[in-house]
Scaffold this active site. Sequence first.
Site, PDB file in Angstrom:
ATOM      1  CD  GLU A   4      -2.747   1.556   0.765  1.00  0.00           C
ATOM      2  OE1 GLU A   4      -2.452   1.986  -0.363  1.00  0.00           O
ATOM      3  OE2 GLU A   4      -3.920   1.460   1.191  1.00  0.00           O
TER       4      GLU A   4
ATOM      5  CG  PHE B 142      -2.994  15.491  -0.145  1.00  0.00           C
ATOM      6  CD1 PHE B 142      -3.847  14.490   0.313  1.00  0.00           C
ATOM      7  CD2 PHE B 142      -2.840  15.664  -1.509  1.00  0.00           C
ATOM      8  CE1 PHE B 142      -4.521  13.674  -0.576  1.00  0.00           C
ATOM      9  CE2 PHE B 142      -3.533  14.851  -2.407  1.00  0.00           C
ATOM     10  CZ  PHE B 142      -4.375  13.867  -1.929  1.00  0.00           C
ATOM     11  CB  VAL B 143       2.886  13.666  -0.510  1.00  0.00           C
ATOM     12  CG1 VAL B 143       3.590  14.463   0.566  1.00  0.00           C
ATOM     13  CG2 VAL B 143       2.482  12.300   0.009  1.00  0.00           C
TER      14      VAL B 143
ATOM     15  N   GLY C 112      -5.198   4.107   9.402  1.00  0.00           N
ATOM     16  CA  GLY C 112      -5.220   2.654   9.396  1.00  0.00           C
ATOM     17  C   GLY C 112      -6.606   2.059   9.245  1.00  0.00           C
ATOM     18  CE  LYS C 113     -11.414   6.200   9.323  1.00  0.00           C
ATOM     19  NZ  LYS C 113     -12.488   7.204   9.255  1.00  0.00           N
TER      20      LYS C 113
ATOM     21  CG  ASP D 232      -5.123  10.207  -7.037  1.00  0.00           C
ATOM     22  OD1 ASP D 232      -4.911   9.563  -5.993  1.00  0.00           O
ATOM     23  OD2 ASP D 232      -6.260  10.564  -7.384  1.00  0.00           O
TER      24      ASP D 232
ATOM     25  CG  ASP E  30      -4.207   8.215   6.377  1.00  0.00           C
ATOM     26  OD1 ASP E  30      -5.039   7.313   6.551  1.00  0.00           O
ATOM     27  OD2 ASP E  30      -4.289   9.047   5.454  1.00  0.00           O
TER      28      ASP E  30
HETATM   29  N1  HPA Z   1      -1.737  11.795  -1.315  1.00  0.00           N
HETATM   30  C1  HPA Z   1      -2.494  11.106  -2.203  1.00  0.00           C
HETATM   31  N2  HPA Z   1      -3.447  10.256  -1.849  1.00  0.00           N
HETATM   32  C2  HPA Z   1      -3.649  10.068  -0.529  1.00  0.00           C
HETATM   33  C3  HPA Z   1      -2.889  10.741   0.449  1.00  0.00           C
HETATM   34  C4  HPA Z   1      -1.895  11.654   0.033  1.00  0.00           C
HETATM   35  O1  HPA Z   1      -1.175  12.289   0.838  1.00  0.00           O
HETATM   36  N3  HPA Z   1      -3.334  10.325   1.653  1.00  0.00           N
HETATM   37  C5  HPA Z   1      -4.317   9.421   1.402  1.00  0.00           C
HETATM   38  N4  HPA Z   1      -4.522   9.260   0.099  1.00  0.00           N
HETATM   39 MG    MG Z   2      -6.177   8.789  -4.494  1.00  0.00          MG
END
Ligand code: HPA
Ligand code: MG
Length: 221
Positions: free
Chosen positions: A137, A190-191, A143-144, A197, A141
């Site tokens: 994966e 958020f990266v 973990g849900k 994406d 984050d």
């Molecule tokens: N970036 C892209 N998708 C995501 C992120 C993120 O930081 N966190 C959970 N999905």
């Molecule tokens: Mg996504």
Amino acid sequence: MDNAGMKKGIALKDDWPGYSLDLFSYPEHYHEDIESVYIPHGIIMNRVERLAHYIMDDFADNNNIMVLCVLKGGYKFCADLVEFIKVLGRNSNKYLETRVEFIRLKSYLNDQSTEQLQIIGSGDLSFLRGKSVLIVEAIVDTGKTMKALLKHVETFEPKMVKVAGLLVKRVPNMAESLTDYVGFEIPNHFVVGYALDYNEYFRDLNHLCVISKTGKMKYKV
Ligand code: HPA
Ligand code: MG
């Protein structure tokens, strides 16, 4: 060396701003849409190679490994990880046969996690019975999602299940303990990039980057 500690990932500090964009090359069309290069592609690749070593050691008693790739964000991490596992196997005579299956989950809209988790597009997973499974994966984050997926996978009674997460986010109730192999532990940013994406954009960016305000506006749905 303390392998157990290192599996927990390289921790990036809260105030790490990333590298200035002009130090790296990246697709020109994203020029205004990203703030900085958070983790360069080369560093990601080397860390993924390291995780492949740990996995080879832990799965050494098995002839094969069932890899469950969580789409879409996990596809690059999974492809690179499996490639390293194959190369390391060839070079060490401990060849682990890999079978890769794909599962698709969706829980994000814009940059927000939504409540409902959907497991979409998973075929018959009954071949997992009695096997050693590696879930791959991109991001873990709260973990849900991972908890729900683990529960689903356990119903097929595998011999062993391990989780590889390229990124674990430092959030309250962080799910670090769910993840056996962590690439990087990062603050709650958020990266995008390396298959991650923002509304389907930025998957074609090789580095992990921080999205800019302009980028967020431009690709908002
Ligand atoms: N970036 C892209 N998708 C995501 C992120 C993120 O930081 N966190 C959970 N999905
Ligand atoms: Mg996504």
